[in-house]
Enzyme design. Structure first.
Site, mmCIF file in Angstrom:
data_model
loop_
_atom_site.group_PDB
_atom_site.id
_atom_site.type_symbol
_atom_site.label_atom_id
_atom_site.label_comp_id
_atom_site.label_asym_id
_atom_site.label_seq_id
_atom_site.Cartn_x
_atom_site.Cartn_y
_atom_site.Cartn_z
ATOM 1 N N CYS B 84 34.618 38.299 46.972
ATOM 2 C CA CYS B 84 34.295 39.182 45.849
ATOM 3 C C CYS B 84 34.969 38.687 44.566
ATOM 4 O O CYS B 84 34.587 37.653 44.044
ATOM 5 C CB CYS B 84 34.680 40.615 46.205
ATOM 6 S SG CYS B 84 33.942 41.834 45.109
ATOM 7 N N HIS B 186 32.477 41.722 51.833
ATOM 8 C CA HIS B 186 33.894 41.768 52.207
ATOM 9 C C HIS B 186 34.115 41.655 53.718
ATOM 10 O O HIS B 186 34.199 42.685 54.400
ATOM 11 C CB HIS B 186 34.506 43.085 51.730
ATOM 12 C CG HIS B 186 34.685 43.145 50.250
ATOM 13 N ND1 HIS B 186 35.894 42.878 49.637
ATOM 14 C CD2 HIS B 186 33.824 43.426 49.259
ATOM 15 C CE1 HIS B 186 35.761 43.020 48.319
ATOM 16 N NE2 HIS B 186 34.514 43.343 48.065
ATOM 17 N N GLU B 188 36.787 41.122 55.223
ATOM 18 C CA GLU B 188 38.070 41.733 55.621
ATOM 19 C C GLU B 188 37.949 43.235 55.856
ATOM 20 O O GLU B 188 38.846 43.844 56.432
ATOM 21 C CB GLU B 188 39.153 41.431 54.573
ATOM 22 C CG GLU B 188 39.169 42.329 53.345
ATOM 23 C CD GLU B 188 38.084 42.004 52.316
ATOM 24 O OE1 GLU B 188 37.097 41.309 52.655
ATOM 25 O OE2 GLU B 188 38.218 42.462 51.165
#
Lengths: 89, 213
Positions: B84, B186, B188
């Site tokens: 991002c 994302h 994560e």
């Protein structure tokens, strides 16, 4: 020396902010508006104006997606340097 | 395997990135003002709003002391993942081609979506299957990727689900060597069944075992 850097979306790159403004104006009764683009203005005092272009290339603008032009309102017009410079790239 | 996760002023996803990395190896935070990478084996540049996104997304973070070291690390072949805002920073730093522009709809978007793995030969996709769809959340306002020409596409938005007007549905790219990868969604945030998907772990698992060049 006072200087201004005008940064705008590069020609051919979709500018949704400009499109949104262009659509909003007729809704308020303003007609005959076209080619609206929204950019940024950076004003700065700079001792060495010859560095301005490098500042633009390295930080102030991203030449991949933005055009910029440098204006020096305080500069005395020179024969080879009259008015704002043409957009780069 | 030790990951370093960069923290800029305005980062907000570095803790999730740190915890995600810890599911596949060791991980520590790298402070933006410290050029010492501490001998980590891979670097993650996380999401957020580094330096307030002032001027242009990623433009100022790119010149922080830690980034000078990350650039040198990447040029030596070290694995670097930008997520991002991290993707935006890596583009500004010239480690990845292109640039990220405001979403076509001008809105901040936040949704779970599928991305297709296009290239399984990069440092962060080696553990993925070709054309595998990964369910990963995306949340950004400037995710419209502008490709400067032919680029090495790592991920595309799947099922015609391009959420931001990105060129050719590109969700993520790699550098020519494949050791630097950036993407807008994302991974994560997709590492635990609690939040619906663990597909993001594949990216981090891919980097495990890669020795520093």
């Amino acid at each position: 020396m006072r200087a201004r850097v005008l940064i705008r979306p590069k020609e051919g790159i979709l500018d949704p902010q400009g499109v949104a403004v262009e659509r909003a104006l007729p809704a308020l009764g303003f007609s005959g508006v076209a080619n609206v683009h929204v950019g940024r203005l950076v004003e700065l005092d700079v001792e060495d104006v010859s560095q301005l272009e490098a500042m633009c290339e390295k930080l102030l603008a991203n030449p991949l997606i933005e055009d910029y032009s440098i204006e020096r309102p305080d500069a005395a017009p020179q024969p080879q340097d009259a008015g704002p410079e043409a957009p780069r790239r | 395997m030790r990951f370093g996760v960069v923290r800029f002023p305005g980062s907000c996803d570095e803790v999730d990135a740190l915890e995600a990395c810890r599911r596949v190896g060791d991980a520590e935070i790298l402070w933006h003002a410290d050029p010492d990478l501490g001998g980590v084996d891979a670097v993650v540049v996380p999401g957020g709003f580094s330096y307030g996104d002032y001027l242009r997304v990623g433009a100022i973070a790119r010149f922080s002391p830690v980034m000078e070291s990350v650039i040198a690390f990447a040029r030596e072949g070290g694995p670097v993942l930008g997520i991002c805002n991290g993707f935006q920073v890596l583009c500004e730093a010239g480690l990845l081609p292109g640039a990220l522009l405001p979403n076509v709809g001008l809105r901040f978007l936040c949704r779970q979506l599928d991305i297709e793995v296009v290239d399984t030969d990069t440092a962060f996709t080696r553990a993925c299957a070709p054309a595998e769809a990964l369910s990963i959340p995306a949340k950004h306002q400037a995710g419209r990727y502008h490709a400067p020409g032919d680029v090495r596409v790592a991920f595309r938005y799947a099922h015609d689900g391009n959420p931001n007007g990105s060129s050719n549905d590109i969700a993520g790219v790699a550098n020519e060597a494949g050791n630097v990868v950036g993407l807008m969604p994302h991974p994560e945030h997709a590492v635990d069944e609690l939040t619906g998907s663990t597909d993001g772990l594949a990216l981090l698992r891919s980097a495990v075992g890669l020795a520093r060049a």
